[in-house]
Design an enzyme around this catalytic site. Structure first.
Site, PDB file in Angstrom:
ATOM      1  N   SER A   1       9.115  24.901  66.371  1.00 48.18           N
ATOM      2  CA  SER A   1       8.107  25.441  65.449  1.00 48.18           C
ATOM      3  C   SER A   1       6.722  25.334  66.073  1.00 48.18           C
ATOM      4  CB  SER A   1       8.159  24.703  64.113  1.00 48.18           C
ATOM      5  OG  SER A   1       7.686  23.388  64.274  1.00 48.18           O
TER       6      SER A   1
ATOM      7  N   ARG B   1       4.994  28.867  66.686  1.00 53.31           N
ATOM      8  CA  ARG B   1       3.865  29.167  65.800  1.00 53.31           C
ATOM      9  C   ARG B   1       2.687  29.732  66.599  1.00 53.31           C
ATOM     10  NH1 ARG B   1       3.290  24.672  63.942  1.00 53.31           N
ATOM     11  NH2 ARG B   1       4.331  24.912  61.949  1.00 53.31           N
TER      12      ARG B   1
ATOM     13  N   ASN C   1       1.485  33.733  66.450  1.00 57.72           N
ATOM     14  CA  ASN C   1       0.141  34.113  66.014  1.00 57.72           C
ATOM     15  C   ASN C   1      -0.596  34.895  67.083  1.00 57.72           C
ATOM     16  OD1 ASN C   1      -0.962  33.107  63.317  1.00 57.72           O
ATOM     17  ND2 ASN C   1       0.342  31.441  64.003  1.00 57.72           N
TER      18      ASN C   1
END
Lengths: 156, 343
Positions: free
Chosen positions: B216, B220, B224
């Site tokens: 994660s 992440r 993004n």
């Protein structure tokens, strides 16, 4: 989007960067920050102390000024007292001097009066003698009649 | 736009999203992949040269900047640059102190490295998407992704490094037994026969939870930045669409493609307008009007709206890149704290 050796290379690169940062970057900067923080804190404390000292000095200065003012007024008082004294003394001396001078002047006057009177007497005696000479038309020998003349002088 | 005027929109996007990959080519020699298929065929034994070069370059820039301040560190009046660097350091130090309660001296430098490095890598996203790739293309480099954090290898690589540190400190602080006990003893405590039965279940849950952390963490950041990069590419496409519209009019004017000098004159005139404004020769209002007129003359309204969108997304993206760098750092600190905690 393919996973490949880049992933491991990136991990290794990151470890090296972290090591470098930990060894050569973080501690010196952190130390200098801490040192400066301490310096600033010390400076502020010193400033506080100085301000307190200044206040104390102000109070002390007030006391000193008040003392000085008291002393000055005392001195002024003494001075005016002294002046009065001196003026009084001078007055007294002046009075004495005047009296003395008056006395001496009076004495002189007296003396001169006496002298003048003495002179006058002598001349009156002379006049009297010369009057008498004319009356009796005869020379009166002053030496013979000295006693008489003297008696006359004292009578005048 | 790199690749010439004959590229389609899809090719343009694909070209922008492909790394410069070095590996074994289908004909058995080693070299750079020419397209996505070749890159995929290289398998694991390949390397994204652009990602590595840019990330190392940016990391070195970060370390040099901070090392310069570290070398001249003193307690006297700091220079403006020194103050700025120290501000960053104190910000990181505060964040670490708030979250990490151990005495490990590695956590703060780790957090600083992650934050500034990731921020620098994200910052590359704000450079107009075509500039560096076009430059590289004209220098003979076929592909060039300049934002390392839009490469999943880079973000996962960092996440794995953090994960490795997590495992290392977990074992160092709690011992191998303690670490395994932590994994096996939750959520059901090892207590009686029921506890023994639930050990595999616990292990499964905890291992999944443990592995989810680096995944994660890395995905992440990647997600993004990848999405942001994609949006910049799409906006850049609108630019070219706009100039395409205008190009019809220009073609009538010049009887063919607009010559190169036309673009040079346009760029110089806009640059001069802005320069005069900076020197207070012309007012702000007049500058805005002049620039708007020049942009309309050059690229038409579509280009102007493309420019406005690019600017808007870039301003929003500034927030995103700082935020993502901060989140990556904070999560790393939190994971380190968890590794140091006794349960």
């Amino acid at each position: 989007m393919n996973l490949n050796l880049t992933i491991i290379s990136q991990s290794l690169v990151m470890m090296v960067f972290v090591w470098f940062c930990m060894r050569f970057v973080w501690p010196p900067i952190m130390n200098s920050i801490e040192a400066r923080r301490k310096q600033i804190a010390d400076g502020l404390a010193a400033g506080d102390r100085a301000e307190k000292a200044l206040q104390d000095a102000h109070v002390e200065a007030g006391v000193l000024v008040k003392e000085a003012r008291d002393q000055a007024s005392e001195i002024v008082d003494q001075g005016s007292q002294r002046r009065n004294q001196i003026v009084d003394q001078a007055k007294q001396e002046a009075v004495l001097e005047r009296e003395r001078q008056v006395a001496s002047a009076e004495a002189e006057i007296q003396q001169q009066t006496t002298q003048a009177r003495e002179e006058l007497r002598k001349q009156v005696a002379m006049l009297t003698v010369s009057g008498a000479e004319k009356l009796i038309e005869k020379e009166i020998d002053p030496a013979v009649h000295q006693a008489l003349l003297d008696k006359l002088i004292t009578e005048i | 736009m790199a690749g010439g005027s004959e590229t389609t929109t899809t090719e343009y996007i694909q070209h922008h999203l492909q790394n410069l990959t070095y590996g074994k080519l289908p004909d058995g020699t080693w070299g750079f992949a020419h397209d996505a298929q070749e890159a995929a065929a290289m398998g694991f034994m390949a390397i994204h040269v652009d990602t590595l070069v840019w990330s190392i370059l940016l990391g070195v820039v970060f370390l040099l900047l901070f090392r310069r301040v570290a070398k001249q560190a003193n307690t006297g009046t700091p220079t403006r640059f020194q103050s700025f660097i120290e501000m960053v350091i104190e910000f990181i130090d505060g964040a670490v102190r708030e979250t990490f309660h151990g005495t490990n001296r590695m956590i703060a430098p780790l957090a600083l490295t992650i934050f500034v490095w990731v921020f620098f890598m994200n910052l590359m996203d704000l450079i107009p998407v075509d500039w560096l790739p076009s430059l590289a293309y004209s220098a003979g480099i076929s592909h060039m992704k300049v934002v390392p954090t839009t490469d999943v290898n880079a973000t996962m690589g960092m996440a794995i490094a953090v994960f490795a540190l997590m495992i290392y400190y977990s074992i160092k602080v709690k011992g191998v037994g303690g670490f395994i006990k932590e994994l096996a003893g939750a959520p059901f405590p090892i207590n009686g026969w029921f506890g023994i039965i639930t050990i595999p279940f616990n292990l499964f849950l905890e291992l999944v939870g443990l592995l989810a952390k680096p995944i994660s963490l890395g995905l992440r950041l990647f997600g993004n930045l990848y999405a942001g990069e994609l949006l910049f590419i799409l906006i850049a496409l609108m630019f070219t669409a706009g100039s395409g519209l205008m190009a019809d009019g220009l073609q009538h004017l010049f009887g063919g493609a607009a010559p190169f000098w036309f673009w040079i004159i346009a760029a110089v005139s806009i640059g001069l307008t802005l320069l005069f404004n900076l020197k207070d020769k012309i007012s702000n209002k007049m500058t805005l009007g002049l620039v708007a007129i020049q942009l309309m003359l050059v690229g038409g309204l579509a280009l102007l709206s493309g420019g406005v969108m690019h600017l808007g997304w870039a301003i929003f993206h500034i927030l995103v890149i700082v935020l993502q760098a901060f989140i990556f750092m904070m999560l790393s600190i939190v994971y380190m704290q968890m590794a140091h905690e006794h349960h």
